[in-house]
Design a protein around this motif. Structure first.
Motif, PDB file in Angstrom:
ATOM      1  N   HIS A 156       0.816  -1.213   0.000  1.00 34.62           N
ATOM      2  CA  HIS A 156       0.000   0.000   0.000  1.00 34.62           C
ATOM      3  C   HIS A 156       0.852   1.266   0.000  1.00 34.62           C
ATOM      4  CE1 HIS A 156      -4.011  -1.661   0.129  1.00 34.62           C
ATOM      5  NE2 HIS A 156      -3.604  -2.549   1.013  1.00 34.62           N
ATOM      6  N   TYR A 157       2.139   1.148   0.345  1.00 38.98           N
ATOM      7  CA  TYR A 157       3.016   2.308   0.237  1.00 38.98           C
ATOM      8  C   TYR A 157       3.590   2.427  -1.179  1.00 38.98           C
ATOM      9  CZ  TYR A 157       6.060   6.023   1.855  1.00 38.98           C
ATOM     10  OH  TYR A 157       6.644   7.253   2.039  1.00 38.98           O
ATOM     11  N   TYR A 158       3.771   1.312  -1.846  1.00 38.83           N
ATOM     12  CA  TYR A 158       4.439   1.266  -3.145  1.00 38.83           C
ATOM     13  C   TYR A 158       3.908   2.281  -4.161  1.00 38.83           C
ATOM     14  CZ  TYR A 158       5.666  -0.545  -7.777  1.00 38.83           C
ATOM     15  OH  TYR A 158       6.095  -0.662  -9.071  1.00 38.83           O
ATOM     16  N   PRO A 159       2.590   2.486  -4.302  1.00 37.71           N
ATOM     17  CA  PRO A 159       2.124   3.424  -5.338  1.00 37.71           C
ATOM     18  C   PRO A 159       2.523   4.873  -5.093  1.00 37.71           C
ATOM     19  CG  PRO A 159       0.358   1.965  -4.636  1.00 37.71           C
ATOM     20  CD  PRO A 159       1.464   1.815  -3.657  1.00 37.71           C
ATOM     21  N   TYR A 160       2.978   5.210  -3.896  1.00 30.13           N
ATOM     22  CA  TYR A 160       3.184   6.616  -3.537  1.00 30.13           C
ATOM     23  C   TYR A 160       4.641   6.959  -3.252  1.00 30.13           C
ATOM     24  CZ  TYR A 160      -1.681   5.545  -2.944  1.00 30.13           C
ATOM     25  OH  TYR A 160      -2.947   5.065  -3.158  1.00 30.13           O
ATOM     26  N   GLY A 161       5.542   6.011  -3.482  1.00 26.45           N
ATOM     27  CA  GLY A 161       6.946   6.319  -3.253  1.00 26.45           C
ATOM     28  C   GLY A 161       7.754   5.062  -3.009  1.00 26.45           C
ATOM     29  N   ASP A 162       9.065   5.228  -2.917  1.00 25.88           N
ATOM     30  CA  ASP A 162       9.957   4.107  -2.658  1.00 25.88           C
ATOM     31  C   ASP A 162       9.676   3.545  -1.261  1.00 25.88           C
ATOM     32  OD1 ASP A 162      12.569   2.881  -1.573  1.00 25.88           O
ATOM     33  OD2 ASP A 162      13.001   3.111  -3.712  1.00 25.88           O
ATOM     34  N   VAL A 163       9.452   2.247  -1.191  1.00 24.50           N
ATOM     35  CA  VAL A 163       9.086   1.618   0.081  1.00 24.50           C
ATOM     36  C   VAL A 163      10.211   1.767   1.104  1.00 24.50           C
ATOM     37  CG1 VAL A 163       8.428  -0.556   1.186  1.00 24.50           C
ATOM     38  CG2 VAL A 163       7.535   0.012  -1.087  1.00 24.50           C
ATOM     39  N   ARG A 164      11.447   1.663   0.664  1.00 24.32           N
ATOM     40  CA  ARG A 164      12.574   1.812   1.593  1.00 24.32           C
ATOM     41  C   ARG A 164      12.600   3.213   2.192  1.00 24.32           C
ATOM     42  NH1 ARG A 164      16.485  -0.214  -3.082  1.00 24.32           N
ATOM     43  NH2 ARG A 164      15.087   1.293  -4.063  1.00 24.32           N
ATOM     44  N   ASP A 165      12.321   4.215   1.367  1.00 28.70           N
ATOM     45  CA  ASP A 165      12.260   5.579   1.887  1.00 28.70           C
ATOM     46  C   ASP A 165      11.098   5.743   2.854  1.00 28.70           C
ATOM     47  OD1 ASP A 165      14.424   6.161   0.302  1.00 28.70           O
ATOM     48  OD2 ASP A 165      13.253   7.125  -1.287  1.00 28.70           O
ATOM     49  N   GLY A 166      10.005   5.008   2.613  1.00 29.05           N
ATOM     50  CA  GLY A 166       8.874   5.053   3.527  1.00 29.05           C
ATOM     51  C   GLY A 166       9.242   4.549   4.905  1.00 29.05           C
ATOM     52  N   VAL A 167      10.044   3.490   4.951  1.00 34.60           N
ATOM     53  CA  VAL A 167      10.511   2.986   6.249  1.00 34.60           C
ATOM     54  C   VAL A 167      11.311   4.067   6.973  1.00 34.60           C
ATOM     55  CG1 VAL A 167      12.023   1.312   7.375  1.00 34.60           C
ATOM     56  CG2 VAL A 167      10.502   0.578   5.523  1.00 34.60           C
ATOM     57  N   ASP A 168      12.211   4.722   6.242  1.00 31.01           N
ATOM     58  CA  ASP A 168      13.008   5.787   6.848  1.00 31.01           C
ATOM     59  C   ASP A 168      12.120   6.933   7.340  1.00 31.01           C
ATOM     60  OD1 ASP A 168      15.206   4.283   6.126  1.00 31.01           O
ATOM     61  OD2 ASP A 168      15.687   5.507   4.369  1.00 31.01           O
ATOM     62  N   ARG A 169      11.142   7.281   6.538  1.00 28.14           N
ATOM     63  CA  ARG A 169      10.291   8.432   6.858  1.00 28.14           C
ATOM     64  C   ARG A 169       9.456   8.200   8.112  1.00 28.14           C
ATOM     65  NH1 ARG A 169       6.561  11.577   2.375  1.00 28.14           N
ATOM     66  NH2 ARG A 169       5.637  13.126   3.769  1.00 28.14           N
ATOM     67  N   PHE A 170       8.992   6.965   8.301  1.00 25.83           N
ATOM     68  CA  PHE A 170       8.094   6.682   9.420  1.00 25.83           C
ATOM     69  C   PHE A 170       8.726   5.758  10.459  1.00 25.83           C
ATOM     70  CE2 PHE A 170       5.306   7.804   5.854  1.00 25.83           C
ATOM     71  CZ  PHE A 170       4.587   8.833   6.442  1.00 25.83           C
ATOM     72  N   ALA A 171      10.053   5.765  10.504  1.00 25.71           N
ATOM     73  CA  ALA A 171      10.773   4.835  11.377  1.00 25.71           C
ATOM     74  C   ALA A 171      10.328   4.925  12.834  1.00 25.71           C
ATOM     75  CB  ALA A 171      12.278   5.092  11.270  1.00 25.71           C
ATOM     76  N   ASP A 172      10.053   6.129  13.303  1.00 19.98           N
ATOM     77  CA  ASP A 172       9.698   6.307  14.708  1.00 19.98           C
ATOM     78  C   ASP A 172       8.249   5.943  15.011  1.00 19.98           C
ATOM     79  OD1 ASP A 172      12.253   7.221  15.231  1.00 19.98           O
ATOM     80  OD2 ASP A 172      11.714   9.338  14.995  1.00 19.98           O
ATOM     81  N   ASP A 173       7.465   5.692  13.975  1.00 21.59           N
ATOM     82  CA  ASP A 173       6.039   5.447  14.154  1.00 21.59           C
ATOM     83  C   ASP A 173       5.628   3.995  13.925  1.00 21.59           C
ATOM     84  OD1 ASP A 173       5.137   8.373  14.327  1.00 21.59           O
ATOM     85  OD2 ASP A 173       6.207   8.345  12.419  1.00 21.59           O
ATOM     86  N   ILE A 174       6.492   3.207  13.290  1.00 20.53           N
ATOM     87  CA  ILE A 174       6.105   1.856  12.873  1.00 20.53           C
ATOM     88  C   ILE A 174       5.976   0.938  14.079  1.00 20.53           C
ATOM     89  CG2 ILE A 174       6.782  -0.178  11.537  1.00 20.53           C
ATOM     90  CD1 ILE A 174       8.195   1.731   9.590  1.00 20.53           C
ATOM     91  N   GLY A 175       4.791   0.350  14.216  1.00 18.76           N
ATOM     92  CA  GLY A 175       4.555  -0.596  15.300  1.00 18.76           C
ATOM     93  C   GLY A 175       4.320  -2.009  14.816  1.00 18.76           C
ATOM     94  N   TYR A 176       4.241  -2.184  13.500  1.00 22.86           N
ATOM     95  CA  TYR A 176       3.932  -3.505  12.932  1.00 22.86           C
ATOM     96  C   TYR A 176       4.091  -3.381  11.425  1.00 22.86           C
ATOM     97  CZ  TYR A 176       1.113  -7.818  12.229  1.00 22.86           C
ATOM     98  OH  TYR A 176       0.656  -9.064  11.893  1.00 22.86           O
TER      99      TYR A 176
END
Length: 265
Positions: A156-176
């Motif tokens: 669901h992140y793939y259509p809106y940007g690089d998934v790896r960058d998404g991990v970096d962007r939301f690193a402090d928020d990811i709970g699962y």
């Protein structure tokens, strides 16, 4: 990081089979839906998971599209806790269905119910919903109570940007984390743009969701995503969620397990 599998490809009355299949494939954990917990009962779910040496990772609630659904999801927080689960996924409403003020009120009520039950609420960003694009993920995480975390979904992140960058962007928020791959069809970007504009023409819906596929069959480099998660300090579970391969679900469970452990882990 441990890895689990979702029951999404099984019918609601097939939980014994689903748990047995996931356990037979040697996954570490398993993910359920709230209707499945209600149908089988939290004690039965907890006992079956224990018999198959599976940790119940998460329960996904209903779609939040009416006050009645929100009330059911809020009441379900105690069932989730009784089943021995500590993570509770919140599914946003379809885009254009409810106003932002209403959704913010719902989030506050649901996070309060989760806090009372001792479970962590997880906001699942999802295509064609109010929480879809990265900027919307940021907006709603900031608008929600402090106990609200992010369920990061690779497809669901793939259509809106690089998934790896998404991990970096939301690193402090990811709970699962959900792992699933994407094999975009011709005109995929047009389908994405249409759903973002709340154009739910069947052609757009079908082609968007049929793009989701087994690990390794699409374009996401899961080894790189895993490395980014580790660098970000995420040490929670990853669940493989393959949602549109309903024939021979055990075969898909085993194939995804093998791919993860041979090519990703």
């Amino acid at each position: 990081m441990s890895v689990g599998y979702s029951t999404i490809m099984y019918d609601i009355d097939e939980m014994d089979r689903a748990i047995s299949d996931v356990g037979a494939c040697r996954y570490d954990g398993i993910e359920f839906s709230l209707p499945e917990i209600r149908e089988a009962g939290p004690d039965e779910i907890r006992d079956r998971c224990a018999r198959h040496d599976l940790e119940p990772y998460c329960v996904m609630g209903e779609w939040l599209e009416s006050d009645e659904q929100v009330e059911r999801v809020a009441a379900g927080a105690s069932l989730v806790a009784d089943a021995g689960v500590t993570r509770y996924g919140l599914l946003p409403p379809r885009r254009g269905l409810v106003g932002e003020t209403t959704f913010e009120d719902w989030l506050n009520d649901l996070c309060a119910a989760c806090d009372d039950a001792g479970v962590t609420p997880l906001l699942h960003h999802h295509g064609a919903t109010l929480v879809e694009r990265p900027s919307e993920i940021r907006t709603w995480l900031d608008a929600g109570p402090p106990n609200l975390r992010l369920l990061f979904d690779t497809a669901h992140y793939y259509p809106y940007g690089d998934v790896r960058d998404g991990v970096d962007r939301f690193a402090d928020d990811i709970g699962y984390v959900h792992f699933k791959d994407v094999r975009p069809p011709h005109g995929f970007e047009d389908h994405v743009e249409a759903l973002t504009a709340a154009n739910f023409n069947l052609d757009h819906v079908i082609n968007y969701f049929r793009s989701f596929t087994d690990l390794g069959d699409g374009e996401i480099e899961f080894g790189d995503v895993r490395d980014r998660l580790r660098t970000a300090g995420y040490d929670g579970p990853i669940t493989v969620e393959v949602e549109n391969r309903h024939r021979k679900p055990l075969v898909h469970a085993k194939e995804n397990y093998d791919y993860y452990h041979e090519r990703v882990r």
